[in-house]
Design a protein around this motif. Structure first.
Motif, PDB file in Angstrom:
ATOM      1  N   GLN A   7    -145.784  18.985  79.192  1.00 39.22           N
ATOM      2  CA  GLN A   7    -147.054  18.758  80.408  1.00 39.22           C
ATOM      3  C   GLN A   7    -147.260  19.826  81.805  1.00 39.22           C
ATOM      4  O   GLN A   7    -146.403  20.573  81.848  1.00 39.22           O
ATOM      5  CB  GLN A   7    -146.427  17.450  81.339  1.00 39.22           C
ATOM      6  CG  GLN A   7    -147.192  16.887  82.281  1.00 39.22           C
ATOM      7  CD  GLN A   7    -147.469  15.984  83.277  1.00 39.22           C
ATOM      8  OE1 GLN A   7    -147.055  15.051  82.913  1.00 39.22           O
ATOM      9  NE2 GLN A   7    -147.346  15.195  84.501  1.00 39.22           N
ATOM     10  N   PHE A   8    -148.354  20.035  81.570  1.00 38.12           N
ATOM     11  CA  PHE A   8    -148.407  20.713  82.568  1.00 38.12           C
ATOM     12  C   PHE A   8    -150.002  21.021  83.153  1.00 38.12           C
ATOM     13  O   PHE A   8    -151.003  19.926  83.065  1.00 38.12           O
ATOM     14  CB  PHE A   8    -148.773  22.819  81.595  1.00 38.12           C
ATOM     15  CG  PHE A   8    -150.191  22.489  80.743  1.00 38.12           C
ATOM     16  CD1 PHE A   8    -149.418  21.580  79.313  1.00 38.12           C
ATOM     17  CD2 PHE A   8    -150.972  23.112  80.959  1.00 38.12           C
ATOM     18  CE1 PHE A   8    -150.754  21.801  78.057  1.00 38.12           C
ATOM     19  CE2 PHE A   8    -152.487  23.037  79.890  1.00 38.12           C
ATOM     20  CZ  PHE A   8    -152.322  22.323  78.834  1.00 38.12           C
ATOM     21  N   HIS A   9    -150.790  21.909  84.256  1.00 43.10           N
ATOM     22  CA  HIS A   9    -151.674  20.744  84.628  1.00 43.10           C
ATOM     23  C   HIS A   9    -152.726  22.409  84.778  1.00 43.10           C
ATOM     24  O   HIS A   9    -152.390  23.638  84.813  1.00 43.10           O
ATOM     25  CB  HIS A   9    -151.233  21.044  86.540  1.00 43.10           C
ATOM     26  CG  HIS A   9    -150.464  20.326  86.974  1.00 43.10           C
ATOM     27  ND1 HIS A   9    -149.441  20.219  86.284  1.00 43.10           N
ATOM     28  CD2 HIS A   9    -150.263  18.425  87.144  1.00 43.10           C
ATOM     29  CE1 HIS A   9    -148.476  18.800  86.689  1.00 43.10           C
ATOM     30  NE2 HIS A   9    -148.941  17.904  87.071  1.00 43.10           N
ATOM     31  N   GLN A  10    -153.560  21.728  84.661  1.00 48.85           N
ATOM     32  CA  GLN A  10    -155.047  22.604  84.562  1.00 48.85           C
ATOM     33  C   GLN A  10    -156.179  22.125  85.955  1.00 48.85           C
ATOM     34  O   GLN A  10    -156.079  21.124  86.140  1.00 48.85           O
ATOM     35  CB  GLN A  10    -156.022  22.641  83.308  1.00 48.85           C
ATOM     36  CG  GLN A  10    -155.319  23.323  82.082  1.00 48.85           C
ATOM     37  CD  GLN A  10    -156.361  23.234  81.017  1.00 48.85           C
ATOM     38  OE1 GLN A  10    -157.077  22.312  81.258  1.00 48.85           O
ATOM     39  NE2 GLN A  10    -155.900  24.544  79.979  1.00 48.85           N
ATOM     40  N   LEU A  11    -156.934  23.308  86.837  1.00 50.31           N
ATOM     41  CA  LEU A  11    -157.844  23.508  87.139  1.00 50.31           C
ATOM     42  C   LEU A  11    -159.208  24.182  86.454  1.00 50.31           C
ATOM     43  O   LEU A  11    -158.609  25.178  86.461  1.00 50.31           O
ATOM     44  CB  LEU A  11    -158.211  24.446  88.292  1.00 50.31           C
ATOM     45  CG  LEU A  11    -158.978  24.728  89.277  1.00 50.31           C
ATOM     46  CD1 LEU A  11    -158.793  23.088  89.839  1.00 50.31           C
ATOM     47  CD2 LEU A  11    -158.675  25.143  89.953  1.00 50.31           C
ATOM     48  N   GLY A  12    -159.757  22.726  86.227  1.00 45.88           N
ATOM     49  CA  GLY A  12    -160.959  23.677  85.168  1.00 45.88           C
ATOM     50  C   GLY A  12    -162.370  23.278  85.476  1.00 45.88           C
ATOM     51  O   GLY A  12    -162.430  22.342  86.588  1.00 45.88           O
ATOM     52  N   PRO A  25    -152.738  16.909  84.513  1.00 46.23           N
ATOM     53  CA  PRO A  25    -151.787  16.719  83.945  1.00 46.23           C
ATOM     54  C   PRO A  25    -152.170  17.082  82.894  1.00 46.23           C
ATOM     55  O   PRO A  25    -153.577  16.171  81.975  1.00 46.23           O
ATOM     56  CB  PRO A  25    -150.851  15.658  83.814  1.00 46.23           C
ATOM     57  CG  PRO A  25    -151.629  14.885  84.739  1.00 46.23           C
ATOM     58  CD  PRO A  25    -152.750  15.473  85.514  1.00 46.23           C
ATOM     59  N   MET A  26    -152.221  17.933  81.762  1.00 40.80           N
ATOM     60  CA  MET A  26    -152.471  17.844  79.893  1.00 40.80           C
ATOM     61  C   MET A  26    -151.445  18.124  79.634  1.00 40.80           C
ATOM     62  O   MET A  26    -150.174  18.407  79.871  1.00 40.80           O
ATOM     63  CB  MET A  26    -153.391  19.127  80.279  1.00 40.80           C
ATOM     64  CG  MET A  26    -154.495  19.757  80.839  1.00 40.80           C
ATOM     65  SD  MET A  26    -155.863  18.334  80.886  1.00 40.80           S
ATOM     66  CE  MET A  26    -156.710  18.475  82.312  1.00 40.80           C
ATOM     67  N   PHE A  27    -151.646  17.746  77.904  1.00 42.10           N
ATOM     68  CA  PHE A  27    -150.022  17.388  77.466  1.00 42.10           C
ATOM     69  C   PHE A  27    -150.652  18.102  75.881  1.00 42.10           C
ATOM     70  O   PHE A  27    -151.612  18.506  75.113  1.00 42.10           O
ATOM     71  CB  PHE A  27    -151.018  16.278  76.809  1.00 42.10           C
ATOM     72  CG  PHE A  27    -150.022  15.367  78.484  1.00 42.10           C
ATOM     73  CD1 PHE A  27    -148.947  15.095  79.291  1.00 42.10           C
ATOM     74  CD2 PHE A  27    -151.105  14.297  78.654  1.00 42.10           C
ATOM     75  CE1 PHE A  27    -148.972  14.318  80.209  1.00 42.10           C
ATOM     76  CE2 PHE A  27    -151.467  14.361  80.231  1.00 42.10           C
ATOM     77  CZ  PHE A  27    -150.502  13.771  80.665  1.00 42.10           C
TER      78      PHE A  27
END
Ligand code: HAM
Length: 417
Positions: free
Chosen positions: A122-127, A108-110
């Motif tokens: 709040q969302f989710h990243q694949l990096g 999660p990132m904010f």
């Protein structure tokens, strides 16, 4: 009064988590194919990390960070992205000693943004971040990875890869001056926000989502002002993409909202997502490690927004995982205990077993069995408990058979192949 989730933030419900799992598992498999290993960084960091890495004048740092003081008076924030943390970890671990360093993160990132379709707080990243390689080969490999990921989940057809070069400190300064001069000459026609950006970060004007499109067509473009090194890098990248047969489009107006990029920038843009149409984005940030106090190291990376990928992914992929066996128990405590023993034995043999735990008559329990989507039901009553047997029902055909409990695993293996 009941308490609800915070605006722009939501639960991932059990009905949806199968799709998330599907996406994450596919992604992990592909990342392993490319040699990336997982880096798990904390969800909160020192505020200064992002202020310095992402840029004081970026929207993220100016308006979108969740900043708080901890009890010791230190300014901390919830991470708005993953690159700064990866760079911090790279420097802390002296990773420049054994390059390349390939890492991925998923979590999660904010960002305090205005919530809308595909945009959350709040969302989710694949990096992925790759430290070491300087040449365009690394950029091309990374884009190949992004496109493979999108293909793997069946959405590559809906997505266009856009690329651009943002130059380096050598050529960006002079370009910035040309751009500023040009924008000053059309200042009155710019939206209010862009008039403010003009002072602080003129490149961001190119990213304007307002009605400036016609105005921007005549604007001087970075690509025509690249220094020799940057031009060769971009040409090299285009050559690799052509040889791999990867579809791409040059977007000379793409600038990205984070300040750390040098040279290559790219975005994977989807149709059908409305304004929030970037499903993945990234680029090269050759200057960042040194700026953050590390030993100068080239790097390139990207991140994709999982919520946006899921909006595009076919509904049928990664549905809920049904049990293989539903266990119905009708009888007293002794029978229930016998049933629990049967369920545990089957789980021990590797089966997914959902046991009915809330009592009720046979008819109502069989209704639950049907709803569970399990292809097989094991029924246990007084007689079965006494004789150490079970009744096995194949739900599709309705066929029932009685068999000794000792032979159940063998029979289930036959039926489930
Ligand atoms: P970014 O463009 O800010 O780049 O975000 C990357 C992706 O995260 C976006 O393309 C989008 O899919 C998703 N995303 C961003 N904000 C939101 C939001 N509020 N709601 C839902 N999804 C969102 C970065 O974060 C860079 N750190 C990427 C990078 C890695 N560059 C180099 N390495």
């Amino acid at each position: 009064m009941t308490i609800q989730t915070v605006r722009g933030v939501r639960d991932i419900l059990p009905e949806e988590s199968g799709r998330w799992l599907f996406l994450e598992e596919r992604a992990r498999r592909i990342l392993a194919q490319y040699g990336y290993r997982e880096l798990r960084t904390p969800v909160f960091e020192r505020t200064e990390l992002f202020a310095r890495a992402v840029g004081e004048t970026s929207d993220i740092v100016e308006k979108e960070m969740y900043v708080f003081e901890d009890r010791g008076g230190e300014s901390l924030c919830l991470r708005p992205e993953g690159t700064a943390s990866a760079v911090r970890s790279f420097i802390e671990g002296s990773r420049h000693r054994s390059l390349p360093w390939r890492v991925f993160y998923l979590g999660p990132m904010f960002r305090y943004e205005r919530p809308q379709k595909g945009r959350f707080r709040q969302f989710h990243q694949l990096g992925c971040e790759l430290f070491g390689p300087e040449g365009p080969l690394a950029d091309a490999e990374m884009m190949a990875l992004v496109l493979r990921l999108l293909r793997e989940i069946g959405i590559a057809g809906a997505v266009t890869l856009e690329i651009n070069s943002l130059g380096c400190p050598v050529c960006r300064g002079p370009y910035r001056e040309r751009l500023t001069a040009h924008l000053e000459s059309v200042r009155a026609a710019l939206c209010g926000n862009c008039q403010r950006r003009l002072e602080r970060n003129p490149l961001r004007v190119l990213d304007c989502k307002e009605e400036n499109a016609a105005l921007l067509e005549a604007v001087p473009q970075m690509r025509d002002h690249l220094c020799g090194g940057c031009a060769a890098h971009f040409q090299g990248l285009v050559g690799h993409l052509e040889r791999l047969g990867l579809p791409y489009r040059i977007n000379p107006l793409m600038v990205r909202g984070l300040d750390y990029y040098h040279r290559t920038a790219f975005e994977a843009v989807a149709e059908g997502l409305g304004a929030q149409n970037a499903v993945a984005a990234g680029g090269r940030y050759d200057g960042l490690v040194a700026e953050m106090g590390g030993v100068a190291t080239s790097a390139v990376g990207f991140a994709m927004g999982l919520e946006r990928l899921l909006l595009l992914m076919d509904e049928s992929l990664g549905g809920a995982i049904a049990p293989e066996v539903y266990l119905v128990v009708a009888g007293d405590e002794g029978v229930e205990g016998y049933g629990l023993g049967v369920a545990e034995a089957l789980r021990g043999a590797g089966f997914r077993v959902e046991m009915h735990l809330t009592g009720g008559g046979m008819k109502s329990q069989m209704k639950h069995a049907g709803r569970s989507q399990a292809p097989l039901t094991v029924i246990v009553g007084q007689q079965e408990a006494q004789e150490a047997t079970v009744m096995l029902k194949q739900m599709e055909s309705g066929t029932q058979e009685s068999l000794p409990v000792g032979g159940l695993v063998e029979r289930l293996r036959q039926l489930t192949g």
